[in-house]
Design a protein around this motif. Structure first.
Motif, PDB file in Angstrom:
ATOM      1  N   ARG A   1     -19.070  37.360 -16.107  1.00  9.71           N
ATOM      2  CA  ARG A   1     -18.647  38.094 -17.299  1.00  9.71           C
ATOM      3  C   ARG A   1     -19.823  38.390 -18.212  1.00  9.71           C
ATOM      4  N   VAL A   2     -19.901  39.629 -18.670  1.00  9.92           N
ATOM      5  CA  VAL A   2     -20.938  40.024 -19.620  1.00  9.92           C
ATOM      6  C   VAL A   2     -20.662  39.327 -20.950  1.00  9.92           C
ATOM      7  N   ASN A   3     -21.690  38.801 -21.575  1.00 10.99           N
ATOM      8  CA  ASN A   3     -21.622  38.119 -22.876  1.00 10.99           C
ATOM      9  C   ASN A   3     -20.862  36.791 -22.838  1.00 10.99           C
ATOM     10  N   ARG A   4     -20.395  36.373 -21.688  1.00 11.28           N
ATOM     11  CA  ARG A   4     -19.754  35.060 -21.527  1.00 11.28           C
ATOM     12  C   ARG A   4     -20.217  34.445 -20.212  1.00 11.28           C
TER      13      ARG A   4
END
Length: 120
Positions: A39-42
């Motif tokens: 996941r992007v940013n996570r």
């Protein structure tokens, strides 16, 4: 509005929505079958469960993953559910997760089984 997972259209041609209980079930499924870093940013979201399918199979690894999954669910979904029991079973190339949980503010125990892998 809770968007249904996986994303699809309803009979009226709009984005399908769902109720709160099914939305929480969908969020559990997304957590279980997302690999960390996907996941992007996570980057720490996900359980790593998919890696167990192709990895060495042992009861010790399944037990370690059970604790990791329970901690992750508490971290990411702790505000919407409380995990009662969680069992991870790895047999051949199939991983099965049995989870019992209570929705926040509720008292009814929900029980779900999530399975991945196996022969098509």
């Amino acid at each position: 509005m809770n968007i249904d997972y996986p994303w699809h259209f309803d009979p009226q041609g709009r984005t399908a929505s769902t109720d709160d209980a099914d939305h929480v079930r969908d969020m559990i499924e997304q957590f279980l079958f997302t690999n960390p870093g996907e996941r992007v940013n996570r980057p720490d979201f996900g359980s790593g469960l998919q890696q167990l399918i192709f990895g060495p199979n042992s009861p010790e690894l399944a037990a370690a993953l059970q604790f990791t999954v329970q901690a992750g669910l508490q971290r990411w979904l702790g505000d919407v559910l409380t995990v009662q029991t969680l069992t991870v079973d790895s047999t051949d190339s199939t991983v099965s997760v049995d989870i019992s949980y209570v929705l926040a503010g509720g008292s009814d125990v929900q029980t779900e089984t999530f399975t991945s892998g196996g022969t098509p």
